[in-house]
Design an enzyme around this catalytic site. Sequence first.
Site, PDB file in Angstrom:
ATOM      1  N   ASP A  64       0.853  -1.182   0.000  1.00  0.00           N
ATOM      2  CA  ASP A  64       0.000   0.000   0.000  1.00  0.00           C
ATOM      3  C   ASP A  64       0.897   1.244   0.000  1.00  0.00           C
ATOM      4  O   ASP A  64       2.117   1.158   0.120  1.00  0.00           O
ATOM      5  CB  ASP A  64      -0.944  -0.031   1.208  1.00  0.00           C
ATOM      6  CG  ASP A  64      -2.238   0.732   0.959  1.00  0.00           C
ATOM      7  OD1 ASP A  64      -2.236   1.674   0.135  1.00  0.00           O
ATOM      8  OD2 ASP A  64      -3.258   0.403   1.593  1.00  0.00           O
ATOM      9  N   GLU A 115     -10.323   6.811   4.365  1.00  0.00           N
ATOM     10  CA  GLU A 115      -9.348   6.135   5.234  1.00  0.00           C
ATOM     11  C   GLU A 115      -9.460   6.606   6.688  1.00  0.00           C
ATOM     12  O   GLU A 115     -10.546   6.799   7.208  1.00  0.00           O
ATOM     13  CB  GLU A 115      -7.947   6.273   4.641  1.00  0.00           C
ATOM     14  CG  GLU A 115      -7.849   5.630   3.249  1.00  0.00           C
ATOM     15  CD  GLU A 115      -6.428   5.491   2.737  1.00  0.00           C
ATOM     16  OE1 GLU A 115      -5.518   5.136   3.512  1.00  0.00           O
ATOM     17  OE2 GLU A 115      -6.222   5.717   1.528  1.00  0.00           O
TER      18      GLU A 115
END
Length: 604
Positions: A268, A473
Amino acid sequence: MTTHEKIGQMAQIDLSVASPDVLINHSIGSIVNGVVRIGHPVIAPNATPAMWADMIDGFQKSALSARLGIPIIYGTDAVHGHNNILGATIFPHNIGLGAARDEDLMVKIGSATALELQGTGMPYTFAPCIAVCRDPRWGRCYESYSEDTQIVRSMAKIILGLQGYPPQNHTLGYPFVASGGRKVLACAKHYAGDGGTQGGVDAYNTVTTYDDLYHIHMTPYIDAIAMGVSTIMASYSSWNGIKMHANSFLLTHILKQEMSFQGMVISDWEAIDRMTNPPSSHYKESLKAAINAGIDMVMIPYKYQQYLTYMTELVSSGEIPINRIDDAVRRILRVKFVQGLFERPMADQSLHPMVGHKKHRELAREAVRKSLVLLKNGKGEEKMLPLSKNAPKILVVGSHAHNIGYQCGGWTISWQGTSGNITKGTTILEGIKRVVSKQTQVVFQEKPDKQFVNKNQDSSYAIVVVGELPYAETDGDSKELRLSLDEEETIKTVCKEVQCLVIVVSGRPVVIEPYVDMMEALVAAWLPGSEAGTGIADVIFGDYDFQGKLPRTWFRRVDQLPMNFGDPYYDPLYPFGYGLQMGIQSHKRGHGGSSSSASSFSSI
């Protein structure tokens, strides 16, 4: 290949640090479209599809002029349509698609998204997110199709739309992309257990047995691999205290060996830095742990010189074996060959008109219709929906009624999303105005006060559109799960005086129980995207019936969380699978607010 070239192929750098010299001298393998996260001057904010394609072609020409001439992969977060690009079709976020539960629709959305990506010269999306969100306090819950693993497995069929259908004799685990330049590389993410962290805290620790981790969070990856998914992204999170990016048991033994995955495992964004606290404090050790655990490509994205220096040292010293490097590069090249980048490295200019195409907007409108969940319709036998199109006067109020940014949510044009007319689309107010008769007076007020409501008490009904502000997020993690901007006051002010339908625009269930008795009707619209106005109007005025079912449990109070279907203690406001219908036939004209239409309820 030299060691330097191999290490370069394993690097994914941000658009803002990519230059001809960097790409050529370091044999860089991939570029990530970080514009959505930070916004930078590399490309104009209003860039056209042709401008994007020309820029990416420029990078590609540099890569092809290097000694080996290996093309780059340009990757982007196209997570609900090609959402970073101005004027692209914005589909409902995954939670809404989980409410629709339509596999054929998923394949069509994948195909449309792939065409829009290729229309800008981008052959790789970091999607789909196949997380199983077990706690709505998680800021990425809207990126999850459902709390139920089986629904997530079913919705993962979007991979077949993005990449195409592999043939019957396709080798299990081998990446697949259909030829012809109209499909893209998909990325199943975030492996594994990202939706199961304690307290729903983003990128935190999932504490569970391997058996539960496997059955709840990992089985969607088996389906993704069976469909030929080309790449898999590791999760920021940990499992029982071990960072996923350093978990060789799950990344190599289970994913690559037992599940036979032969594609590429990517990190990521800045995930190697984030393996330590504070971030980057032991970057070299983190890099060693991640590569040895099974990470093939590192989404650096900025400090590529540090990456190259440490990787060179780690390989030279034997701390990372050369056979691990060779395995990673083989996987990266395999994905590039499968995508056809060696045959067709440049953008197909004829696909520019695919971005925001009318047929894709119609598909997004259909997705909105199918994702809406009717939670309440009337008090007793008196049904409010469908609404009359011929009412003399109606009120439309609330922060989310006339705001493209709010109805799209996070990951839209910018990373966190924002307010206002941020891209092409139809607001909920505009959709209503298009449908009602020319004689109907539509009175709109974003923040109505008592004086405004008293002045308009003669309205036939009010449509109150409220919800959450955009987020993505960690910024979306919430312990309260409340409506934004004093919208609870808006519900109280309006619904006490005028018969009202409340539409909740949110990425997850929110606290609504204290206000349900005040309203005649309640609809969960999730984050419906650019075509929200037309899709919602299609249904609330009765041209189509409601079809959506709750993809996750609608709690009463946050102190009940986490609470999922099948738990020993289960006392929801609305259970998983709940969804009413108005009991009309599709395309039937809308009728008055006091219809006695049969209301049906179905659960799973």
